[in-house]
Design an enzyme around this catalytic site. Structure first.
Site, PDB file in Angstrom:
ATOM      1  N   HIS A   1       7.485  -7.499  -3.920  1.00  0.00           N
ATOM      2  CA  HIS A   1       6.195  -8.206  -4.343  1.00  0.00           C
ATOM      3  C   HIS A   1       6.342  -9.203  -5.112  1.00  0.00           C
ATOM      4  O   HIS A   1       6.834  -9.374  -6.094  1.00  0.00           O
ATOM      5  CB  HIS A   1       5.803  -6.916  -5.117  1.00  0.00           C
ATOM      6  CG  HIS A   1       5.218  -5.500  -4.621  1.00  0.00           C
ATOM      7  ND1 HIS A   1       4.128  -5.605  -4.056  1.00  0.00           N
ATOM      8  CD2 HIS A   1       6.089  -4.562  -4.268  1.00  0.00           C
ATOM      9  CE1 HIS A   1       3.919  -4.468  -3.498  1.00  0.00           C
ATOM     10  NE2 HIS A   1       5.022  -3.702  -3.700  1.00  0.00           N
TER      11      HIS A   1
ATOM     12  N   SER B   1     -24.699  -8.349 -25.658  1.00  0.00           N
ATOM     13  CA  SER B   1     -23.727  -7.139 -26.499  1.00  0.00           C
ATOM     14  C   SER B   1     -23.148  -7.836 -27.630  1.00  0.00           C
ATOM     15  O   SER B   1     -22.579  -7.475 -28.606  1.00  0.00           O
ATOM     16  CB  SER B   1     -22.696  -6.398 -25.508  1.00  0.00           C
ATOM     17  OG  SER B   1     -21.748  -7.347 -25.177  1.00  0.00           O
TER      18      SER B   1
ATOM     19  N   GLU C   1       4.003 -10.972  -6.195  1.00  0.00           N
ATOM     20  CA  GLU C   1       2.973 -11.215  -7.132  1.00  0.00           C
ATOM     21  C   GLU C   1       3.255 -10.594  -8.467  1.00  0.00           C
ATOM     22  O   GLU C   1       2.415 -10.956  -9.246  1.00  0.00           O
ATOM     23  CB  GLU C   1       1.706 -10.486  -6.553  1.00  0.00           C
ATOM     24  CG  GLU C   1       1.660  -9.078  -6.602  1.00  0.00           C
ATOM     25  CD  GLU C   1       2.505  -8.644  -5.094  1.00  0.00           C
ATOM     26  OE1 GLU C   1       3.407  -9.192  -4.468  1.00  0.00           O
ATOM     27  OE2 GLU C   1       2.083  -7.335  -4.599  1.00  0.00           O
TER      28      GLU C   1
ATOM     29  N   CYS D   1       5.353  -6.247   1.542  1.00  0.00           N
ATOM     30  CA  CYS D   1       5.772  -4.728   1.399  1.00  0.00           C
ATOM     31  C   CYS D   1       4.925  -4.134   2.687  1.00  0.00           C
ATOM     32  O   CYS D   1       5.289  -4.240   3.758  1.00  0.00           O
ATOM     33  CB  CYS D   1       5.331  -4.152   0.134  1.00  0.00           C
ATOM     34  SG  CYS D   1       5.938  -2.670  -0.187  1.00  0.00           S
ATOM     35  N   TYR D   2       4.046  -3.074   2.324  1.00  0.00           N
ATOM     36  CA  TYR D   2       3.158  -2.556   3.395  1.00  0.00           C
ATOM     37  C   TYR D   2       2.811  -3.601   4.488  1.00  0.00           C
ATOM     38  O   TYR D   2       2.912  -3.301   5.801  1.00  0.00           O
ATOM     39  CB  TYR D   2       2.185  -1.745   2.865  1.00  0.00           C
ATOM     40  CG  TYR D   2       1.540  -0.842   4.192  1.00  0.00           C
ATOM     41  CD1 TYR D   2       2.219   0.482   4.423  1.00  0.00           C
ATOM     42  CD2 TYR D   2       0.406  -0.994   4.689  1.00  0.00           C
ATOM     43  CE1 TYR D   2       1.574   1.352   5.465  1.00  0.00           C
ATOM     44  CE2 TYR D   2      -0.241  -0.354   5.578  1.00  0.00           C
ATOM     45  CZ  TYR D   2       0.435   0.719   6.163  1.00  0.00           C
ATOM     46  OH  TYR D   2      -0.175   1.417   7.066  1.00  0.00           O
TER      47      TYR D   2
ATOM     48  N   GLY E   1     -20.418  -9.495 -26.699  1.00  0.00           N
ATOM     49  CA  GLY E   1     -19.081  -9.681 -26.120  1.00  0.00           C
ATOM     50  C   GLY E   1     -18.920 -10.826 -25.448  1.00  0.00           C
ATOM     51  O   GLY E   1     -20.001 -11.652 -25.217  1.00  0.00           O
ATOM     52  N   VAL E   2     -17.886 -11.209 -24.845  1.00  0.00           N
ATOM     53  CA  VAL E   2     -17.579 -12.590 -24.113  1.00  0.00           C
ATOM     54  C   VAL E   2     -18.300 -12.686 -22.906  1.00  0.00           C
ATOM     55  O   VAL E   2     -18.799 -13.365 -22.529  1.00  0.00           O
ATOM     56  CB  VAL E   2     -15.969 -12.691 -24.104  1.00  0.00           C
ATOM     57  CG1 VAL E   2     -15.826 -14.069 -23.318  1.00  0.00           C
ATOM     58  CG2 VAL E   2     -15.397 -12.610 -25.355  1.00  0.00           C
ATOM     59  N   ASP E   3     -18.350 -11.380 -22.257  1.00  0.00           N
ATOM     60  CA  ASP E   3     -18.800 -11.462 -20.710  1.00  0.00           C
ATOM     61  C   ASP E   3     -20.417 -11.820 -20.843  1.00  0.00           C
ATOM     62  O   ASP E   3     -20.792 -12.710 -19.978  1.00  0.00           O
ATOM     63  CB  ASP E   3     -18.582 -10.220 -19.977  1.00  0.00           C
ATOM     64  CG  ASP E   3     -17.122  -9.851 -20.054  1.00  0.00           C
ATOM     65  OD1 ASP E   3     -16.309 -10.832 -20.143  1.00  0.00           O
ATOM     66  OD2 ASP E   3     -16.567  -8.786 -19.895  1.00  0.00           O
TER      67      ASP E   3
ATOM     68  N   GLY F   1       0.644  -1.242   0.097  1.00  0.00           N
ATOM     69  CA  GLY F   1       0.016  -0.145  -0.181  1.00  0.00           C
ATOM     70  C   GLY F   1       0.845   1.177   0.010  1.00  0.00           C
ATOM     71  O   GLY F   1       2.052   1.061   0.233  1.00  0.00           O
TER      72      GLY F   1
ATOM     73  N   LYS G   1     -11.276 -11.880 -16.094  1.00  0.00           N
ATOM     74  CA  LYS G   1     -11.450 -11.945 -17.626  1.00  0.00           C
ATOM     75  C   LYS G   1     -10.849 -13.073 -18.161  1.00  0.00           C
ATOM     76  O   LYS G   1     -11.827 -14.159 -18.799  1.00  0.00           O
ATOM     77  CB  LYS G   1     -10.812 -10.805 -18.299  1.00  0.00           C
ATOM     78  CG  LYS G   1     -11.322 -10.671 -19.910  1.00  0.00           C
ATOM     79  CD  LYS G   1     -12.272  -9.795 -19.875  1.00  0.00           C
ATOM     80  CE  LYS G   1     -12.787  -9.853 -21.571  1.00  0.00           C
ATOM     81  NZ  LYS G   1     -13.901  -9.150 -21.441  1.00  0.00           N
TER      82      LYS G   1
END
Ligand code: XMP
Length: 519
Positions: A176, A229, A178, A84-85, A231-233, A57, A375
């Site tokens: 980090h 729409s 990640e 980290c933080y 779209g994929v989602d 953070g 996604k």
């Protein structure tokens, strides 16, 4: 999805907190991100996570009133990993010390083992090459350990860069793990979840089954409307809900006349013919194009389309008797409440087109079966549901459609030219096997006519710009490095095959400072 083993990430506002969740999901571990100030001791006990990660953070623990973890985190008896933080806050709360400023490290750094260190627990398998390459981003540093901890690794500017209390299974790192630049970051996270007893029970097949059960439970025998729409989602959401409740679902596909070549018919064919999903095709091109006549300001275009979309959707939805739910393809990144330290609203670069406000306006309850997914997980779920690969891998397409690829005034003539040019460009990309390498590609028709010569005649036609970018999430992007041959061949094809265009340019702007779309 409560029956999964779960890990809690307490967010202190780092830019990369979501990456922690991504890495854990890759390890088939279910996790949730909650802001530090939204988790009370009681909520934490009720949640009963099997392990906790404290994120990085931007604040300094040495500043009065700076964020703290709920003290109960350290009393649950589960492994805790501070990043980290998160490491600094853990030290501060457990009796160590943190010093502000002066010794910042940003970017690549190397950690060397502390004298007499033991590399087991989450650090098992590290230091094979004598040092660990990591990604740092800190101003403060830990100067004195809390009781029970030992130092495992040090960096030039953070003598206490890797710490462990093997009795309580508390760990901390100043860097980090990640981010991809930390070479063995994944190993550390994997060691941590294995040590915490996670078996990797988060799979897409189990997610699908549970999501279907949950939709049935929520909806019962009532009706659901879903805005498609193409779209994929929204497509994955619709197919999933249809699998759960069959014909209790009706989809509404609003065709605003700003779609790509043949897109409307393809979407209708796919859902109506292949999936047998009840679908209303709201062909409202006249309404949208009529309202956009004479409009050239990008924000006015977006707002006009957004407003009409809601009106049209509402009109068609009211024809469906007794619908009580509205399905939306909301994803996890839209759900996470990010912690704001600035306090002020961020600047609106573009007002993205969405159906916010629609459920309240229509008195509908929401069904959002993708709320827990990223996604790429939605794509995986789509594959699990049997959606064709060509559909799942489609490039994103913006809600306002071609309107924002037609700077200046939108005319039917320009739209028709644009559709043809775009189809040639995408065909070129597919022919050269580049489609899946590119995040998004399209043509924009420019509001200028230029002089050219074709055959023996003078032409005075539109110029267009090709845009193709690589990106991970659309937040940042770079232009795709096509070869000169590819660009030359594509320009020749567009100018030869599309009447109305006599000049072709390639947009080589990255984002930032540009945006992906032209408006
Ligand atoms: P920009 O142009 O902001 O685009 O760099 C980032 C990504 O978002 C898409 N985009 C939109 N998607 N409604 C959407 O659903 C919108 O209003 C909208 N505007 C941009 C854009 O296509 C790119 O993928």
């Amino acid at each position: 999805m409560t029956q999964h083993q779960r890990l809690l990430i307490i967010d202190f506002g780092s830019q990369v907190t979501q990456l922690i969740a991504r890495r854990l999901r890759e390890l088939n571990v279910y996790c949730e991100i909650h802001p530090f100030n939204a988790v009370t001791d009681q909520a934490l006990r009720d949640m009963a996570p099997q392990a906790v990660i404290l994120s990085g953070g931007p604040a300094s623990v040495t500043t009065q009133g700076s964020p703290r973890a709920p003290q109960a985190v350290f009393e649950l008896g589960v492994p805790v990993f501070g990043i980290c933080y998160g490491q600094q806050v853990m030290m501060e709360q457990l009796g160590g010390q943190v010093e502000a400023g002066h010794h910042a490290e940003y970017g690549r750094a190397y950690i060397t083992p502390a004298p007499g260190h033991k590399t087991d627990g989450i650090f098992a398998g590290l230091f094979g090459t004598g040092r660990e390459e990591v990604w740092m981003s800190h101003g403060d540093r830990v100067t004195s350990l809390a009781p029970g901890f030992e130092v495992i690794g040090t960096s030039p500017n953070a003598p206490i860069a890797m710490i462990a209390d093997e009795t309580r299974h508390f760990y901390g790192v100043q860097f980090h793990p990640e981010v991809h630049h930390t070479a063995n970051g994944r190993t550390m996270l994997e060691n941590f979840v294995r040590l915490a007893g996670f078996t990797g029970d988060w799979t897409m097949a189990s997610y699908k089954d549970e999501a279907i059960r949950k939709i049935r439970e929520t909806v019962g025998d009532r009706k659901v409307i879903c805005g498609l729409s193409g779209g994929v989602d929204s497509s994955v959401a619709a197919v999933l809900i249809h699998e759960a409740i069959g014909d209790q679902l009706t989809c509404v596909f609003v065709d605003h006349g700003l779609l790509r070549l043949n897109e409307g018919t393809e979407v209708v064919k796919m859902f109506r013919d292949n999936y047998n999903i009840p679908l209303i095709h709201a062909d409202e091109a006249e309404l949208f194009l009529g309202s956009l006549e004479g409009v050239s300001d990008p924000e006015v275009k977006r707002k006009t389309i957004g407003r009409l979309f809601i009106d049209v959707f509402q009109k068609y939805a009211s024809e469906i008797d007794g619908a009580e739910f509205l399905a939306q393809g909301t994803l996890y990144p839209d759900v996470i409440e990010s912690v704001s330290f600035s306090g002020g609203p961020s600047v609106t670069i573009k007002s993205h087109h969405n159906v916010g406000g629609l459920p309240e306006k229509m008195g509908l309850k929401l069904v959002e079966p993708l709320r827990e997914l990223f996604k790429d997980e939605v794509r995986e779920l789509g594959r699990e549901l049997g959606l064709p690969a060509s559909f799942i891998g489609r490039h994103p397409f913006p809600g306002p459609g071609l309107a924002i690829r037609c700077p200046g005034e939108i005319t039917r003539e320009k739209l028709e030219i644009l559709r043809k040019a775009d189809a040639v460009f995408i065909d070129q990309i597919r022919r050269h096997g580049l489609y899946d390498e590119i995040w998004q590609a399209f043509v924009a028709i420019l509001p200028v006519r230029t002089v050219g010569v074709m055959g023996d005649g003078r032409t005075y036609d539109f110029a267009c710009a090709l845009r193709a970018v690589t990106s991970v999430d659309g937040m940042t992007a770079d232009y795709y490095p096509f070869t000169h041959e590819f660009l030359g061949e594509t320009a020749t094809r567009i100018i030869n095959e599309v009447r109305g265009i006599n000049r072709c340019t390639y947009d080589i702007t990255s984002k930032p400072p540009g945006t992906i779309e032209w408006e």
